[in-house]
Design an enzyme around this catalytic site. Structure first.
Site, PDB file in Angstrom:
ATOM      1  CG  ASN A  13      -5.447   3.916   1.374  1.00  0.00           C
ATOM      2  OD1 ASN A  13      -5.911   3.796   0.246  1.00  0.00           O
ATOM      3  ND2 ASN A  13      -5.137   5.082   1.907  1.00  0.00           N
ATOM      4  CG  HIS A  97      -5.937  10.770   2.377  1.00  0.00           C
ATOM      5  ND1 HIS A  97      -4.747  11.205   1.848  1.00  0.00           N
ATOM      6  CD2 HIS A  97      -5.639   9.665   3.112  1.00  0.00           C
ATOM      7  CE1 HIS A  97      -3.777  10.400   2.232  1.00  0.00           C
ATOM      8  NE2 HIS A  97      -4.281   9.458   3.003  1.00  0.00           N
ATOM      9  CD  GLU A 145      -2.466   8.865   8.112  1.00  0.00           C
ATOM     10  OE1 GLU A 145      -1.963   7.737   8.138  1.00  0.00           O
ATOM     11  OE2 GLU A 145      -3.205   9.259   7.187  1.00  0.00           O
ATOM     12  N   GLY A 182       2.275   6.426   9.882  1.00  0.00           N
ATOM     13  CA  GLY A 182       3.578   5.786   9.912  1.00  0.00           C
ATOM     14  C   GLY A 182       3.593   4.293  10.169  1.00  0.00           C
TER      15      GLY A 182
END
Length: 231
Positions: A13, A97, A145, A182
């Site tokens: 991404n 997102h 996430e 991460g």
């Protein structure tokens, strides 16, 4: 080629780090890896303006849009029309997102439109409760996430990974679970898959690496190795 996301899968991404010819070069490398490792799915998210170019230059990767709006053809200047990204070649899309959050209502509508067109959805969730809600809404992939870990190089702890995996599978075992907070090394990729994730992905860990294309290769190799050894 199949445009269905299969486990294990890896998402590169590049966000807004790459575009144009440089992005094409990276996408072609990802395409080579997808051909070499047909047992996994490799997705590359690209800016809207580059979707068609990346699609035309590749054969194996699943070209993925960074966002879309749950609208239909008609009014809506400045919005991202689902039919438009599909026509350009995208067969998957990121939704909700941290950098492009959606309200529950907007997310629901976007999921509905994606299903109508056959666009697979990768929906971001930053807590176990949010992941459960997104599972009920019917996402194809849920990216678990914690927002505060994005881009930090600090991965989610083992308990978070295992708890979110279990919480989602209890609602719908067909939903794929992505853990990617991460991720910055091939070792991070291996550990994440080893702990039970169906897939993972990376941005700055690749784009900021000393040898970015080599890092992309190492991460995909680690993904395949971990999944095989997990059994």
């Amino acid at each position: 080629m199949s445009t269905k996301i299969n486990r294990p899968f890896f998402v590169f991404n590049p966000k807004s780090y790459l575009y144009g010819e440089e992005l094409l070069a990276w996408a072609k490398r990802a395409d080579e890896l997808a051909l070499k490792y047909p047992e996994c799915s490799i997705l590359v998210t690209v800016p809207y303006a580059d979707i068609a170019a990346v699609k035309n230059a590749t054969e194996q990767i699943i070209v993925t849009a960074q966002h879309m709006d749950g609208i239909k053809p008609g009014r809506g200047i400045g919005h991202v029309l689902p039919e438009s990204i599909y026509h350009a070649g995208a067969r998957a899309v990121f939704l909700n997102h941290a950098e492009r959050p959606l309200t529950v209502s907007d997310l629901s509508q976007a999921l509905k439109r994606a299903k109508e067109l056959g666009i697979q959805t990768i929906v971001c969730a930053d807590s176990i409760a949010e992941a459960q809600a997104v599972a009920i809404m019917g996402a194809d992939v849920i990216l678990c996430e914690p927002t505060e870990l994005i881009g930090t190089g600090q991965t989610s702890d083992s308990a978070y990974i295992q708890q979110t995996n279990q919480a989602i599978k209890e609602i719908d075992e067909t939903i794929l679970v992505m853990q990617a907070a991460g991720i910055s090394t091939a070792e991070d990729v291996y550990r994440t898959i080893e702990l039970g994730a169906d897939g993972t992905g990376c941005t700055s860990g690749i784009t900021n690496a000393e040898s970015p294309l080599e890092m992309l290769t190492e991460m995909v190799e680690a993904l395949v190795k971990a999944y095989k050894e997990r059994g």
